[in-house]
Design a protein around this motif. Structure first.
Motif, PDB file in Angstrom:
ATOM      1  N   ALA A 281       0.838  -1.198   0.000  1.00 20.94           N
ATOM      2  CA  ALA A 281       0.000   0.000   0.000  1.00 20.94           C
ATOM      3  C   ALA A 281       0.875   1.250   0.000  1.00 20.94           C
ATOM      4  O   ALA A 281       1.945   1.268   0.615  1.00 20.94           O
ATOM      5  N   VAL A 282       0.397   2.266  -0.706  1.00 17.27           N
ATOM      6  CA  VAL A 282       1.131   3.531  -0.749  1.00 17.27           C
ATOM      7  C   VAL A 282       0.156   4.682  -0.533  1.00 17.27           C
ATOM      8  O   VAL A 282      -1.048   4.546  -0.724  1.00 17.27           O
ATOM      9  N   LYS A 283       0.711   5.812  -0.155  1.00 19.03           N
ATOM     10  CA  LYS A 283      -0.091   7.008   0.011  1.00 19.03           C
ATOM     11  C   LYS A 283      -0.300   7.685  -1.336  1.00 19.03           C
ATOM     12  O   LYS A 283       0.327   7.359  -2.323  1.00 19.03           O
ATOM     13  N   SER A 284      -1.183   8.657  -1.327  1.00 19.80           N
ATOM     14  CA  SER A 284      -1.457   9.400  -2.550  1.00 19.80           C
ATOM     15  C   SER A 284      -0.284  10.298  -2.912  1.00 19.80           C
ATOM     16  O   SER A 284       0.490  10.714  -2.054  1.00 19.80           O
ATOM     17  N   GLY A 285      -0.185  10.581  -4.207  1.00 17.88           N
ATOM     18  CA  GLY A 285       0.843  11.515  -4.655  1.00 17.88           C
ATOM     19  C   GLY A 285       1.572  11.054  -5.890  1.00 17.88           C
ATOM     20  O   GLY A 285       1.821   9.857  -6.069  1.00 17.88           O
ATOM     21  N   GLY A 286       1.893  11.999  -6.766  1.00 16.91           N
ATOM     22  CA  GLY A 286       2.716  11.713  -7.930  1.00 16.91           C
ATOM     23  C   GLY A 286       1.956  11.052  -9.061  1.00 16.91           C
ATOM     24  O   GLY A 286       0.786  10.689  -8.944  1.00 16.91           O
ATOM     25  N   THR A 287       2.648  10.932 -10.180  1.00 18.22           N
ATOM     26  CA  THR A 287       2.129  10.231 -11.354  1.00 18.22           C
ATOM     27  C   THR A 287       2.954   8.971 -11.555  1.00 18.22           C
ATOM     28  O   THR A 287       4.179   8.993 -11.425  1.00 18.22           O
ATOM     29  N   HIS A 288       2.301   7.883 -11.909  1.00 17.03           N
ATOM     30  CA  HIS A 288       2.949   6.585 -11.900  1.00 17.03           C
ATOM     31  C   HIS A 288       2.782   5.872 -13.236  1.00 17.03           C
ATOM     32  O   HIS A 288       1.924   6.227 -14.059  1.00 17.03           O
ATOM     33  N   GLN A 289       3.604   4.838 -13.419  1.00 15.94           N
ATOM     34  CA  GLN A 289       3.561   4.027 -14.631  1.00 15.94           C
ATOM     35  C   GLN A 289       3.692   2.558 -14.256  1.00 15.94           C
ATOM     36  O   GLN A 289       4.437   2.199 -13.346  1.00 15.94           O
ATOM     37  N   ILE A 290       2.943   1.719 -14.953  1.00 19.01           N
ATOM     38  CA  ILE A 290       3.003   0.275 -14.735  1.00 19.01           C
ATOM     39  C   ILE A 290       3.373  -0.397 -16.046  1.00 19.01           C
ATOM     40  O   ILE A 290       2.799  -0.099 -17.093  1.00 19.01           O
ATOM     41  N   THR A 291       4.327  -1.311 -15.966  1.00 23.45           N
ATOM     42  CA  THR A 291       4.706  -2.110 -17.130  1.00 23.45           C
ATOM     43  C   THR A 291       4.465  -3.578 -16.809  1.00 23.45           C
ATOM     44  O   THR A 291       4.910  -4.073 -15.775  1.00 23.45           O
ATOM     45  N   ILE A 292       3.741  -4.252 -17.692  1.00 20.32           N
ATOM     46  CA  ILE A 292       3.456  -5.677 -17.532  1.00 20.32           C
ATOM     47  C   ILE A 292       4.020  -6.393 -18.747  1.00 20.32           C
ATOM     48  O   ILE A 292       3.665  -6.067 -19.888  1.00 20.32           O
ATOM     49  N   SER A 293       4.910  -7.364 -18.512  1.00 20.96           N
ATOM     50  CA  SER A 293       5.586  -8.030 -19.624  1.00 20.96           C
ATOM     51  C   SER A 293       5.531  -9.540 -19.478  1.00 20.96           C
ATOM     52  O   SER A 293       5.680 -10.076 -18.382  1.00 20.96           O
ATOM     53  N   SER A 294       5.294 -10.195 -20.602  1.00 22.25           N
ATOM     54  CA  SER A 294       5.464 -11.638 -20.698  1.00 22.25           C
ATOM     55  C   SER A 294       6.522 -11.899 -21.755  1.00 22.25           C
ATOM     56  O   SER A 294       7.143 -10.961 -22.280  1.00 22.25           O
ATOM     57  N   VAL A 300       2.221  -1.221 -21.369  1.00 25.46           N
ATOM     58  CA  VAL A 300       2.647  -0.085 -20.557  1.00 25.46           C
ATOM     59  C   VAL A 300       1.430   0.781 -20.251  1.00 25.46           C
ATOM     60  O   VAL A 300       0.726   1.225 -21.166  1.00 25.46           O
ATOM     61  N   LEU A 301       1.159   0.998 -18.981  1.00 30.17           N
ATOM     62  CA  LEU A 301       0.064   1.848 -18.533  1.00 30.17           C
ATOM     63  C   LEU A 301       0.650   3.140 -17.980  1.00 30.17           C
ATOM     64  O   LEU A 301       1.471   3.110 -17.060  1.00 30.17           O
ATOM     65  N   LYS A 302       0.219   4.271 -18.522  1.00 26.57           N
ATOM     66  CA  LYS A 302       0.830   5.558 -18.195  1.00 26.57           C
ATOM     67  C   LYS A 302      -0.152   6.494 -17.502  1.00 26.57           C
ATOM     68  O   LYS A 302      -1.357   6.282 -17.514  1.00 26.57           O
ATOM     69  N   ASN A 303       0.430   7.515 -16.911  1.00 25.86           N
ATOM     70  CA  ASN A 303      -0.333   8.617 -16.308  1.00 25.86           C
ATOM     71  C   ASN A 303      -1.309   8.115 -15.247  1.00 25.86           C
ATOM     72  O   ASN A 303      -2.492   8.443 -15.240  1.00 25.86           O
ATOM     73  N   ILE A 304      -0.802   7.308 -14.330  1.00 28.39           N
ATOM     74  CA  ILE A 304      -1.618   6.706 -13.276  1.00 28.39           C
ATOM     75  C   ILE A 304      -1.505   7.529 -11.996  1.00 28.39           C
ATOM     76  O   ILE A 304      -0.420   7.972 -11.623  1.00 28.39           O
ATOM     77  N   LEU A 305      -2.641   7.714 -11.332  1.00 27.01           N
ATOM     78  CA  LEU A 305      -2.664   8.408 -10.045  1.00 27.01           C
ATOM     79  C   LEU A 305      -3.036   7.424  -8.938  1.00 27.01           C
ATOM     80  O   LEU A 305      -3.626   6.372  -9.193  1.00 27.01           O
ATOM     81  N   ILE A 306      -2.687   7.785  -7.729  1.00 27.22           N
ATOM     82  CA  ILE A 306      -3.067   6.989  -6.557  1.00 27.22           C
ATOM     83  C   ILE A 306      -3.914   7.862  -5.647  1.00 27.22           C
ATOM     84  O   ILE A 306      -3.506   8.954  -5.255  1.00 27.22           O
ATOM     85  N   GLY A 307      -5.113   7.392  -5.367  1.00 26.37           N
ATOM     86  CA  GLY A 307      -6.044   8.168  -4.544  1.00 26.37           C
ATOM     87  C   GLY A 307      -7.162   7.277  -4.061  1.00 26.37           C
ATOM     88  O   GLY A 307      -6.915   6.178  -3.557  1.00 26.37           O
ATOM     89  N   ASP A 308      -8.401   7.736  -4.220  1.00 27.70           N
ATOM     90  CA  ASP A 308      -9.560   6.957  -3.798  1.00 27.70           C
ATOM     91  C   ASP A 308     -10.449   6.666  -5.000  1.00 27.70           C
ATOM     92  O   ASP A 308     -10.694   7.546  -5.833  1.00 27.70           O
ATOM     93  N   VAL A 309     -10.953   5.432  -5.060  1.00 26.59           N
ATOM     94  CA  VAL A 309     -11.800   4.995  -6.162  1.00 26.59           C
ATOM     95  C   VAL A 309     -13.197   4.698  -5.624  1.00 26.59           C
ATOM     96  O   VAL A 309     -13.353   3.964  -4.647  1.00 26.59           O
ATOM     97  N   TRP A 310     -14.200   5.278  -6.276  1.00 29.67           N
ATOM     98  CA  TRP A 310     -15.590   5.055  -5.886  1.00 29.67           C
ATOM     99  C   TRP A 310     -16.345   4.415  -7.040  1.00 29.67           C
ATOM    100  O   TRP A 310     -16.199   4.829  -8.193  1.00 29.67           O
TER     101      TRP A 310
END
Length: 698
Positions: A281-294, A300-310
């Protein structure tokens, strides 16, 4: 030199011919499909070509030989009504000495002649079949199958089969482990496809195609390569302060590398081609990127935020778009300013308006391809058609909490609550299980709902054609895509299509909340909107029921909307006020803000002489919303006659005059379909519709 080259060529050609001859003569790998009528292909026009083993042969190719050893009516139990071990098909399957055996038995064991009498023998009898196949060929690779579904229309569903089916299914899981054989799940992908089971037990050709594909995938471990759930796209919001869960599919045994910023995790898919990784778990803040490789693919998933999802769901008033709301055009133009707001609109393939759907729409609906969408940044394009209520709710939370907010909208105009509850829950609810049988003719479903579905489905040829108003449908094709994705909470606006049967809704609303919380494995906050005011006779009673329901659902709250109703339109345009009230509930009860989030709540009505005094909680100082004379109170006599009476506010109580000579039984407030009742508290939040018997607590 030329002669040497020619001789070398001839030698190589000869070797190639010998190799090809050997390959041609090579014995194919033998696959035995052992089972009952589902394996045999009962009800299919041509089992020889349409049964799942026949279709499996095409998928596997010439290097395999697939034979069908299905026997209709067969039981796994040796003492059962038609024991498989006594059939010619069983003897042939054993004599075949297969290299691979696929066993799908158990459906007929759910018969009252079988499971109640001989259930204790099931594990041993299954193990006997496995051991016998191994004796004939010690190298045989055995797969046993979780059973295909038995749907509720089956004549003995409620008389025992429903419960025995799941008991057998659980035994099959244990048998696979005890005998160290592989397990194939033939249930999961067909459980949400009743349209493929005309007699509730046997699949159509398309159903057999799905079975063949499942078996093929499990044998070859080719699950179609790396794929993600629809919730994972660019611009998404991940839930803060909870483990970050990323999941998807890939080929069996394949390594998948997931990188979140500079943190890397590697996992291997399981035997069903599924994988999942948890990051801390992480706190909110910043812009993030996820890379999933086989091995063969990279996402590549770009421009991701961390916050609350409803999660924002319901029917048309939740789906009501921002641009149509009061001042919505102006709000759309400045939507780009909400940089911390991300919107995922899981949009419907077709509107449930008054027209017949074409064949393409009907087919997509049956295949559970009714919704599609992706995460988008808040701007004039993405916000325009997004839920107005959800948008204003998210805007409030983002501003007050100063964190990114992700909103997932899955809403269908006109949809009844039954369409949002999962199949297993409805099947095991004796009050509503029969709604599954023929919902388009069930009095439990509002007549308007049934007639609108009939209009949409005029061109349908399948008598079990699916529709988003049907029980389970919106859960199966919408909600289920998000239940593995951590969220903060749920907002809900629905009920218009259930207001004809208040008692049923009182039962189903807590059922829905419990089932969703179970699906998310989290006691999520659940905030919902009470129906507004409009000219529909049952709505006062329905609003009162909604008000009481919240007391039976922990961690829930209700936003009142009747003061922003419309006498002639079920879709009032004042959505900001409703979104704001939902946000107040969340800010107080989920985020812990010290604010007033509830209107006055009637507690007790007591007669004192010729007056009735009504006391309230959540009210330090009562007043009226428009600073006019207090309206909305009625008295009901012992004879059931309703009398509009003058009422006066005295601090946090209301005093009502009793007409001379009348004996009063009940106090009513806002008990009109469209009401101008105007009682509020010091925060200008309204009082709900209520009925209160004298000297009894509400």
């Amino acid at each position: 030199m030329r002669t040497k080259k020619r001789n070398l060529f001839m030698v190589m050609l000869f070797i190639s011919m010998i190799f090809n001859l050997e390959m041609t003569a090579q014995t194919p790998i033998k696959i035995a499909c052992i089972g009952d009528s589902v394996t045999a292909g009962y009800l299919l026009a041509n089992p020889t070509t349409e049964s799942y083993p026949s279709q499996l042969q095409i998928l596997m190719g010439n290097q395999y030989e697939v034979k069908n050893f299905g026997h209709s009516g067969a039981t796994l139990l040796k003492k059962g009504s038609t024991p498989y071990f006594k059939t010619e098909k069983c003897a042939e399957a054993i004599a075949y000495r297969p290299d691979i055996a696929i066993i799908h038995l158990g459906l007929n064991d759910t018969d009252p002649r079988n499971w109640p009498n001989y259930r204790e023998d099931f594990d041993a009898d299954y193990s006997w079949l496995i051991d016998t196949l191994k004796t004939q060929n010690p190298k045989v690779k055995i797969y046993i199958c979780k059973m295909t579904p038995i749907f509720n229309e089956h004549p003995r569903f409620k008389s025992g089969t429903r419960d025995w089916f799941w008991q057998v299914q659980e035994h099959i899981n244990g048998i696979a482990k005890a005998n160290n054989v592989k397990l194939i799940d033939l249930h999961e992908k067909l459980y949400n496809r009743p349209d493929l089971f005309p007699d509730a037990l046997h699949p159509t050709k398309e159903g057999a195609t799905i079975l063949a594909k499942i078996v093929y995938e499990n044998i070859t471990q080719d699950f179609g390569g790396l794929k993600l759930s629809p919730v994972f796209t660019d611009n998404m919001v991940l839930q803060r302060n909870q483990p970050i869960v990323i999941y998807g599919n890939a080929n069996g045994g394949e390594k998948v590398e997931i990188t979140l910023d500079n943190k890397k995790e590697i996992t291997t898919t399981n035997e069903f081609g599924k994988w999942k990784i948890n990051f801390p778990a992480v706190k909110s803040g910043g812009t993030h990127q996820i890379t999933i490789s086989s091995k063969e693919k990279k996402i590549v998933l770009k421009n991701i935020l961390i916050g609350d999802v409803w999660f924002c769901s319901g029917q048309s008033n939740m789906a009501f778009p921002l641009y149509k709301s009061e001042n919505g055009i102006a709000e759309v133009k400045k939507a780009i300013n909400n940089t911390n707001l991300r919107l995922f609109n899981f949009e419907a393939t077709a509107e449930t308006d008054e027209k017949a759907w074409d064949s393409i729409t009907l087919e997509k609906t049956n295949r559970l391809e009714f919704f599609s969408g992706k995460w988008k940044i808040s701007d004039s394009l993405s916000a325009k058609d997004f839920s107005a209520i959800a948008y204003y709710f998210g805007q409030n939370i983002a501003r007050e909490e100063n964190v990114p907010i992700g909103l997932i909208q899955v809403a269908v105009g006109g949809s009844p609550i039954e369409s949002w509850i999962d199949r297993y829950t409805l099947e095991h609810d004796d009050k509503v299980v029969d709604v599954l049988t023929n919902w388009r003719k069930s009095d439990f479903m509002m007549p308007w709902v049934r007639s609108r579905a009939d209009e949409n489905l005029k061109n349908a040829k399948n008598p079990k054609q699916r529709h988003p108003y049907g029980p389970c449908y919106n859960y199966e094709t919408g909600v289920t895509h998000f239940t593995d994705f951590p969220i903060k909470g749920i907002i809900w606006y629905q009920g218009e299509s259930n207001a004809h049967n208040i008692e049923l809704y009182e039962h189903l609303m807590p059922v829905l909340v419990e089932s969703w919380r179970k699906a998310w494995a989290n006691s999520l906050p659940f905030y919902y909107v009470q129906l507004s005011g409009t000219d529909r006779p049952t709505w006062p009673s329905f609003r009162d029921a909604q008000n009481k329901i919240q007391k039976n659902i922990a961690n829930s709250g209700m936003a009142i909307s009747m003061d922003y109703g419309d006498a002639t339109n079920v879709h009032p345009i004042q959505k900001k006020q409703v979104g704001d009230r939902l946000a107040l509930l969340a800010l107080k009860y989920t985020y812990g803000k010290s604010i007033i989030a509830n209107g006055p709540s009637a507690q007790k009505a007591t007669q004192k002489g010729d007056l009735i005094i009504v006391s309230f909680s959540n009210a330090k100082q009562l007043s009226t919303a428009n600073n006019k004379e207090l309206t909305g109170f009625e008295l009901v006599t012992e004879k059931g006659i309703r009398i509009e009476s003058k009422a006066t506010i005295i601090k946090n109580e209301v005093s009502i005059n009793i007409p001379k000579g009348e004996k009063i039984k009940t106090v009513l407030y806002a008990w009109k379909p469209y009401t101008k009742a105007n009682l509020v508290n010091e925060a200008n939040l309204p009082c709900s519709t209520f009925q209160l018997d004298l000297n009894n607590k509400n």
